[in-house]
Write a protein that holds these residues in place. Sequence first.
Motif, PDB file in Angstrom:
ATOM      1  N   UNK A 247      12.266  -3.439   0.869  1.00 21.31           N
ATOM      2  CA  UNK A 247      11.489  -2.656   1.816  1.00 21.31           C
ATOM      3  C   UNK A 247      10.613  -1.639   1.106  1.00 21.31           C
ATOM      4  N   UNK A 248      11.156  -1.044   0.054  1.00 24.45           N
ATOM      5  CA  UNK A 248      10.396  -0.005  -0.639  1.00 24.45           C
ATOM      6  C   UNK A 248       9.236  -0.558  -1.458  1.00 24.45           C
ATOM      7  N   UNK A 249       9.253  -1.865  -1.737  1.00 25.70           N
ATOM      8  CA  UNK A 249       8.158  -2.448  -2.516  1.00 25.70           C
ATOM      9  C   UNK A 249       7.272  -3.359  -1.675  1.00 25.70           C
ATOM     10  N   UNK A 250       7.628  -3.505  -0.399  1.00 25.02           N
ATOM     11  CA  UNK A 250       6.830  -4.366   0.458  1.00 25.02           C
ATOM     12  C   UNK A 250       5.496  -3.706   0.773  1.00 25.02           C
ATOM     13  N   UNK A 251       4.574  -4.522   1.253  1.00 26.52           N
ATOM     14  CA  UNK A 251       3.243  -4.017   1.607  1.00 26.52           C
ATOM     15  C   UNK A 251       3.344  -2.940   2.686  1.00 26.52           C
ATOM     16  N   UNK A 252       4.208  -3.189   3.687  1.00 24.77           N
ATOM     17  CA  UNK A 252       4.368  -2.217   4.758  1.00 24.77           C
ATOM     18  C   UNK A 252       4.885  -0.890   4.225  1.00 24.77           C
ATOM     19  N   UNK A 253       5.885  -0.947   3.341  1.00 26.16           N
ATOM     20  CA  UNK A 253       6.460   0.290   2.801  1.00 26.16           C
ATOM     21  C   UNK A 253       5.439   1.057   1.964  1.00 26.16           C
ATOM     22  N   UNK A 254       4.694   0.321   1.140  1.00 32.85           N
ATOM     23  CA  UNK A 254       3.673   0.996   0.319  1.00 32.85           C
ATOM     24  C   UNK A 254       2.600   1.636   1.210  1.00 32.85           C
ATOM     25  N   UNK A 255       2.240   0.923   2.256  1.00 33.62           N
ATOM     26  CA  UNK A 255       1.241   1.461   3.170  1.00 33.62           C
ATOM     27  C   UNK A 255       1.752   2.706   3.886  1.00 33.62           C
ATOM     28  N   UNK A 256       3.025   2.679   4.282  1.00 36.69           N
ATOM     29  CA  UNK A 256       3.608   3.841   4.954  1.00 36.69           C
ATOM     30  C   UNK A 256       3.720   5.029   4.009  1.00 36.69           C
ATOM     31  N   UNK A 257       4.090   4.772   2.764  1.00 37.18           N
ATOM     32  CA  UNK A 257       4.179   5.861   1.784  1.00 37.18           C
ATOM     33  C   UNK A 257       2.821   6.520   1.578  1.00 37.18           C
ATOM     34  N   UNK A 258       1.781   5.691   1.490  1.00 45.61           N
ATOM     35  CA  UNK A 258       0.423   6.222   1.357  1.00 45.61           C
ATOM     36  C   UNK A 258       0.039   7.015   2.594  1.00 45.61           C
ATOM     37  N   UNK A 259       0.455   6.521   3.757  1.00 47.61           N
ATOM     38  CA  UNK A 259       0.152   7.218   5.006  1.00 47.61           C
ATOM     39  C   UNK A 259       0.805   8.591   5.028  1.00 47.61           C
ATOM     40  N   UNK A 260       2.055   8.653   4.580  1.00 48.47           N
ATOM     41  CA  UNK A 260       2.755   9.931   4.547  1.00 48.47           C
ATOM     42  C   UNK A 260       2.067  10.939   3.654  1.00 48.47           C
ATOM     43  N   UNK A 261       1.698  10.492   2.450  1.00 48.05           N
ATOM     44  CA  UNK A 261       1.014  11.407   1.533  1.00 48.05           C
ATOM     45  C   UNK A 261      -0.339  11.856   2.097  1.00 48.05           C
ATOM     46  N   UNK A 262      -1.040  10.896   2.702  1.00 45.67           N
ATOM     47  CA  UNK A 262      -2.343  11.232   3.281  1.00 45.67           C
ATOM     48  C   UNK A 262      -2.193  12.213   4.441  1.00 45.67           C
ATOM     49  N   UNK A 263      -1.182  11.996   5.295  1.00 45.38           N
ATOM     50  CA  UNK A 263      -0.969  12.852   6.459  1.00 45.38           C
ATOM     51  C   UNK A 263      -0.708  14.296   6.044  1.00 45.38           C
TER      52      UNK A 263
END
Length: 878
Positions: free
Chosen positions: A398-414
């Motif tokens: 989950x932590x290396x999936x596309x969805x997880x990477x996208x969510x991590x980027x979203x969190x940092x951006x937010x």
Amino acid sequence: MGLRAWLVALAMEKPKQVFFGVIALVVLAGLQIPSIKVDTDPENMLPHDQVDRVFHDEVKKRFSLYDSIIVGVVNTQNPQGVYNPQTLQDLHKLSSAVQSMKGVIRQDLMSLDTVDNISQSSNQPGAIRFEWMMKSAPTTQAQADQIKASVENLPLLQNTLVSGDGKAAGIYIPIESKSESYRLSKEIQTVIDQLNVESPAADNEFYMAGLPVAEDTFGVEMFIQMAISAPLAGLMIFILMWVFFRSMLLITAPMLVAMAAVIITMGLLIGQGYTVHIMSSMIPIFLMPIAVVDSVHILSEFSDRYKPGDKPNAALKAVVGHLFTPMFYTSITSAVGFASLAFTPIPPVQIFGLHVAFGILLAFVLTVTLVPAYIVSLSPARLAALKDHSLSEQVHEDNTSLLSRLLAMTGRFSIAKSKTLVMMFVAVTLVSIYGLTTIQINDNPVRWFKEDHRLRIADRVMNEHFSGTYDAFLVLERTGLDEQKTEFLAYLRKQVNARENAQAVTDKLDSILRTLKGEDYSTLLQKLTYQLDDAAYEDSAHEAHWMALLDTVEQAQSSSKYFLTPSALGYLNDLQLFLDDSALVGKSNSLVTLLKTVYRELQGGDPAHYKLPDNSNAAAQTILSFQSSHRPDDLWHMVTPDFNATALWLQLKSGDNQEMSRVIKLVDDYVSEHPLPANVEMNWAGLTYINVVWQEQMVTGMLSSLTSAFFMVLVMMFVLFRSIKLGLLAMLPLTVTILFIYGLIGFVGKDYDMPIAVLSALTLGLSVDFAIHFLERCRTTYQESGSWPSTVTEMYKGPARAISRNAVVVAIGFTPLLFAPLVPYITVGFFLAMIMAVSAVVTVVLLPAVINGIKDKDKLFAMSEDDRLKSIQEKNNV
């Protein structure tokens, strides 16, 4: 033992009993489904005792009006249009075949072969002749031309039975019941298909239109669509969950929950005797996403916590214990959103709202019992097959999936752009509010079909040729008849008392009047005429007295026929001319049209005599002449036998509520400038008008229920989080989503119709669902870490994944609805996906940005001692 502990214990300790209990409920509910009854009659959107509906039903009864199917034959290839022998022969055959069909009111069917040609009698000056317009089908063009000349001489038929351009002819088929419309339309189509085979060179095109056939056809296709779309949506959700969890074993459980919730809820509705209306047909569509939402949360956390080789009980207890409160509150808030529809004045919407609310609560109970029971009942071998969901591998995946990477980027951006994001959402909200003000409230059952549907095509073609296939009736009625009756009886007694030697007459008259005490004014005068005539014959000694009374009664009887008086007919004529000159009304027919037509022929047929008779007696004689026609009862479609109420038949080219509302305003404006005569009142009837009434009540009812439910949910958020700030934050995604969705509706020009109105309840439930889960996990995570950055990092793993999975599963899962042939299903599919997508984005993007701007996060995420100890206990249970 609390509710949570009892349900968890039941699921894990007695899984077989849970299975048997659910199966029993499903079987019991499933047995009710074959007795399903479908109802799409918009009249039933109103209670049976609603004032407008009661009046509408009374008008149909008093004027012998029936709902009609309209069949049109169009010929644009022949230079003579429909006035050619072959087309008229086909029309005659079709009309004859329809008249023999069961459920058709044969005597009221209107076609060229069933109506009269009204002309001056050549043998008797001052008399008129009634003969069938098309007693037999013409065999020569000369005969067809004669029919054309006759039709063009009769305003009653122009643009009603034959279009003004001569390219189309119609058959108006009154039916006993609207529920017979679909069956009759299929039988009529069979005849049409045969005619097309017999005369392929005729270049005739046949169409069927009318609200009854549209509504009944929608009922049939809705039933079919419900049987197709719900399973397809379920299949799509199943596939998507497999993509996320890669385990058929795990995703079977939420699908079982969804299926059980839908079957039990629909079985309950049908078993109670409720009909399946357009609203209740969508219960499976609304329930399915809600039913799987909580299951996906449980599966996501269980996948993260479970270690192969261990018993699943510990992980399940921790997961269910941790998620029980937020799931319970999301279920309650969703149920409240739908249950609030019970306060609308629309019975089908009330039934829909209450049953969806029941289904949501049922889905919650099934989720916290059936899902854990299913997992703990798996054999060790099957549990071992869940290796792809082990704690280490699942977290890593989950932590290396596309969805997880996208969510991590979203969190940092937010967090990095929190101020910019807040300002952007404020701007979007303001623009959405403006879009909200541009929403147009409108509906039309014919528009429930796609543009290329045969009924939509028929509606478009026939309204291009004819004056309109949508009916509305403007009813004018004389009031104060009881007062007139009282005044007349007093005058009658006074007249008797004024004569000498009248005591015997007075006594006899009182006796007669006592027998007629309960009669209305018109009936009293009619019966009194007969009895006074008998009294004069029996009491020859007072014959002069009786004859004088009889003369008085006959004069009153003549003057009581209000809509034969010049003043009443003049007002009706002016109103009709005004409406006919309006671009909103295709055509109007009334008693005035009939009188002017017959009077013209009585005066020699000169067009200059197309006018109203000069006085009441002349009007009565004109009516008497019409009574010798082949269709004398047509008169009573326009006026009541006592001539104290009349119906103006309006043909409209559009059934849109907005068009009908404009017509209503047009008449209101006219009446304000030209007041109704004294003691005359005006009201509306007809299916097109009834649609306006229920639509207005639905809009006001939905707005009221949404407002009340919004504040109820707000209070529940305060109670859940025990914090005003967190409660307000929980309402933020809901508020932004509602404003954005309805603002978008305004901008794209989508009419605010029934499906759009009901989606507000779905928005209320699903939008706050994500916020509850996000904030609840955010608070517990912050309490554990004591660091906002750490909390953000953790939130964009498990919790954000669960929310995103839910949004994707539901949004994409219901794309099959976009390919449905029925517009309401397309609407629900599109906006349901929009609701899920927008609410998820607002939750995972806007909420962290707003929280980031709050300085005292310790105070914001403060927990009560009980909640803190409960959180520690859940953590230790893992």
